[in-house]
Scaffold this motif. Structure first.
Motif, PDB file in Angstrom:
ATOM      1  N   TYR A   1      -5.084   2.953   8.957  1.00 14.31           N
ATOM      2  CA  TYR A   1      -4.545   4.225   8.470  1.00 14.31           C
ATOM      3  C   TYR A   1      -3.257   3.938   7.716  1.00 14.31           C
ATOM      4  O   TYR A   1      -2.299   3.399   8.288  1.00 14.31           O
ATOM      5  CB  TYR A   1      -4.262   5.152   9.663  1.00 14.31           C
ATOM      6  N   ILE A   2      -3.228   4.266   6.412  1.00 16.79           N
ATOM      7  CA  ILE A   2      -2.024   4.080   5.606  1.00 16.79           C
ATOM      8  C   ILE A   2      -1.831   5.342   4.772  1.00 16.79           C
ATOM      9  O   ILE A   2      -2.675   5.677   3.938  1.00 16.79           O
ATOM     10  CB  ILE A   2      -2.123   2.850   4.683  1.00 16.79           C
ATOM     11  N   ARG A   3      -0.706   6.042   5.007  1.00 14.19           N
ATOM     12  CA  ARG A   3      -0.487   7.338   4.351  1.00 14.19           C
ATOM     13  C   ARG A   3       0.980   7.486   3.989  1.00 14.19           C
ATOM     14  O   ARG A   3       1.881   7.193   4.782  1.00 14.19           O
ATOM     15  CB  ARG A   3      -0.886   8.465   5.312  1.00 14.19           C
ATOM     16  N   THR A   4       1.240   7.955   2.756  1.00 14.37           N
ATOM     17  CA  THR A   4       2.601   8.214   2.297  1.00 14.37           C
ATOM     18  C   THR A   4       2.758   9.698   1.983  1.00 14.37           C
ATOM     19  O   THR A   4       1.987  10.252   1.175  1.00 14.37           O
ATOM     20  CB  THR A   4       2.920   7.389   1.035  1.00 14.37           C
ATOM     21  N   LEU A   5       3.749  10.324   2.615  1.00 17.25           N
ATOM     22  CA  LEU A   5       4.059  11.741   2.416  1.00 17.25           C
ATOM     23  C   LEU A   5       5.570  11.924   2.486  1.00 17.25           C
ATOM     24  O   LEU A   5       6.288  11.051   3.004  1.00 17.25           O
ATOM     25  CB  LEU A   5       3.404  12.613   3.499  1.00 17.25           C
ATOM     26  N   THR A   6       6.057  13.068   2.001  1.00 12.60           N
ATOM     27  CA  THR A   6       7.467  13.379   2.247  1.00 12.60           C
ATOM     28  C   THR A   6       7.629  13.751   3.717  1.00 12.60           C
ATOM     29  O   THR A   6       6.652  14.134   4.386  1.00 12.60           O
ATOM     30  CB  THR A   6       7.946  14.557   1.381  1.00 12.60           C
TER      31      THR A   6
ATOM     32  N   PHE B   1       6.572   1.341   9.566  1.00  6.09           N
ATOM     33  CA  PHE B   1       7.098   2.569   8.979  1.00  6.09           C
ATOM     34  C   PHE B   1       8.013   2.201   7.805  1.00  6.09           C
ATOM     35  O   PHE B   1       8.895   1.353   7.947  1.00  6.09           O
ATOM     36  CB  PHE B   1       7.880   3.367  10.029  1.00  6.09           C
ATOM     37  N   LEU B   2       7.771   2.846   6.663  1.00  8.92           N
ATOM     38  CA  LEU B   2       8.544   2.549   5.466  1.00  8.92           C
ATOM     39  C   LEU B   2       9.137   3.848   4.912  1.00  8.92           C
ATOM     40  O   LEU B   2       8.430   4.866   4.817  1.00  8.92           O
ATOM     41  CB  LEU B   2       7.671   1.895   4.393  1.00  8.92           C
ATOM     42  N   LEU B   3      10.394   3.789   4.534  1.00  6.57           N
ATOM     43  CA  LEU B   3      11.082   4.933   3.947  1.00  6.57           C
ATOM     44  C   LEU B   3      11.509   4.624   2.524  1.00  6.57           C
ATOM     45  O   LEU B   3      11.984   3.519   2.239  1.00  6.57           O
ATOM     46  CB  LEU B   3      12.324   5.310   4.763  1.00  6.57           C
TER      47      LEU B   3
ATOM     48  N   ARG C   1      10.489  10.071   1.365  1.00  6.84           N
ATOM     49  CA  ARG C   1       9.081   9.779   1.653  1.00  6.84           C
ATOM     50  C   ARG C   1       8.948   8.734   2.758  1.00  6.84           C
ATOM     51  O   ARG C   1       9.753   7.799   2.845  1.00  6.84           O
ATOM     52  CB  ARG C   1       8.366   9.290   0.389  1.00  6.84           C
ATOM     53  N   LEU C   2       7.948   8.918   3.574  1.00 11.70           N
ATOM     54  CA  LEU C   2       7.635   7.999   4.671  1.00 11.70           C
ATOM     55  C   LEU C   2       6.198   7.529   4.531  1.00 11.70           C
ATOM     56  O   LEU C   2       5.285   8.339   4.355  1.00 11.70           O
ATOM     57  CB  LEU C   2       7.807   8.699   6.027  1.00 11.70           C
TER      58      LEU C   2
ATOM     59  N   ALA D   1       0.800  -1.225   0.000  1.00  9.13           N
ATOM     60  CA  ALA D   1       0.000   0.000   0.000  1.00  9.13           C
ATOM     61  C   ALA D   1       0.834   1.278   0.000  1.00  9.13           C
ATOM     62  O   ALA D   1       0.282   2.370  -0.140  1.00  9.13           O
ATOM     63  CB  ALA D   1      -0.929   0.004   1.216  1.00  9.13           C
ATOM     64  N   SER D   2       2.143   1.142   0.151  1.00  7.27           N
ATOM     65  CA  SER D   2       2.996   2.327   0.306  1.00  7.27           C
ATOM     66  C   SER D   2       3.272   3.073  -0.984  1.00  7.27           C
ATOM     67  O   SER D   2       3.504   4.289  -0.990  1.00  7.27           O
ATOM     68  CB  SER D   2       4.334   1.919   0.928  1.00  7.27           C
ATOM     69  N   GLY D   3       3.295   2.345  -2.107  1.00  8.87           N
ATOM     70  CA  GLY D   3       3.726   2.954  -3.355  1.00  8.87           C
ATOM     71  C   GLY D   3       5.236   2.925  -3.523  1.00  8.87           C
ATOM     72  O   GLY D   3       5.778   3.538  -4.444  1.00  8.87           O
ATOM     73  N   PHE D   4       5.938   2.181  -2.654  1.00  6.68           N
ATOM     74  CA  PHE D   4       7.397   2.108  -2.682  1.00  6.68           C
ATOM     75  C   PHE D   4       7.872   0.884  -3.467  1.00  6.68           C
ATOM     76  O   PHE D   4       7.065   0.060  -3.916  1.00  6.68           O
ATOM     77  CB  PHE D   4       7.950   2.078  -1.265  1.00  6.68           C
ATOM     78  N   ASN D   5       9.185   0.755  -3.583  1.00  8.54           N
ATOM     79  CA  ASN D   5       9.785  -0.335  -4.353  1.00  8.54           C
ATOM     80  C   ASN D   5       9.510  -1.681  -3.680  1.00  8.54           C
ATOM     81  O   ASN D   5      10.008  -1.950  -2.588  1.00  8.54           O
ATOM     82  CB  ASN D   5      11.300  -0.104  -4.476  1.00  8.54           C
ATOM     83  N   GLY D   6       8.736  -2.522  -4.344  1.00  9.29           N
ATOM     84  CA  GLY D   6       8.422  -3.834  -3.807  1.00  9.29           C
ATOM     85  C   GLY D   6       9.316  -4.932  -4.337  1.00  9.29           C
ATOM     86  O   GLY D   6       9.100  -6.112  -4.038  1.00  9.29           O
TER      87      GLY D   6
END
Length: 235
Positions: free
Chosen positions: A208-213, A231-233, A195-196, A131-136
């Motif tokens: 609650y799942i949210r990605t922001l800088t 927590f994902l960076l 981004r976190l 759900a993060s939108g990060f590199n999977g």
């Protein structure tokens, strides 16, 4: 005769209805077992009763596995497999052996050549990554950051560098009552453009799942107190 098997049995991440996160096949397996290796007997018994209301809890055998279990005892927990009886491993939440002491039992079972079957269920680490939108395709789970402030900052800077040099997503957990502290540490230590993603109460009511800088997180104040979070960076 079916080979005695070590089943890795996932459990819900909270009070989520079992039907939402676990397939019916898991219940069939649970109903066939009489021996379990568990992190906490009381919560394991409650999960088993929720899963199979007709189960006779008093006929089951439980071995406790946690950070206090002497290593010499762990190998003995697999004795039923040698007697032809299958065993289930149940952790406190999510998938056994992922950030979980069940990994010690699985390692021993692998060395003994036992049959091991992981069952399908929720993993907060993988669900948050999805759900993060990060590199999977390139990611690392680190568990907890060091407690000592200077070492914590050094470690965080080193891991943040992997984001930019290796395109690697960095994943962490924290004790729920320290969620705000780790969020503050990310903002203070890392680059504003990093981004976190904060993923709290995954699969539960109030998820609650949210990605922001990190620059944007400065003005955000989510209520994370005592909530299980990942927590994902990433860049």
């Amino acid at each position: 005769m079916q080979t005695a098997t070590l089943y890795l049995i996932p459990v819900p991440l909270g009070d989520t209805p079992i039907d939402r996160v676990l397939p019916p096949y898991n219940r069939e397996i649970i109903a066939s077992l009489t021996c379990f290796i568990v992190e906490n007997v009381r919560t394991a018994r409650r999960f088993l009763k929720r899963s199979n209301p007709d189960i006779d809890i008093d006929t089951l055998t439980f071995f406790t596995l946690n950070q206090h279990t002497p290593p010499a005892e762990v190998s003995g927990y697999l004795a039923p497999l040698e007697q032809g009886r299958s065993i289930g491993i149940i952790s406190e939440a999510g998938c056994p052996a992922i950030a979980d002491p069940g990994a010690d039992v699985v390692a021993i079972a692998q060395r003994k050549g036992c049959r091991i079957v992981p069952l399908v269920g929720p993993s907060s680490i993988l669900l948050s990554l999805m759900a993060s939108g990060f590199n999977g395709q390139n990611f690392a789970f680190h568990g907890y950051l060091p407690i000592e402030p200077a070492e914590r900052a050094r470690t965080l800077k080193t891991l943040e560098q992997r984001i930019y040099s290796e395109n690697q997503t960095q994943i962490f957990i924290e004790t729920p009552y320290r969620n705000q502290k780790i969020l503050d540490d990310f903002i203070r230590t890392c680059r504003p453009q990093t981004r976190l993603c904060v993923a709290a109460d995954i699969t539960c009511e109030g998820e609650y799942i949210r990605t922001l800088t990190l620059r944007e997180w400065k003005s955000q104040h989510p209520d994370l107190h005592r909530k299980p979070c990942i927590f994902l960076l990433y860049k």
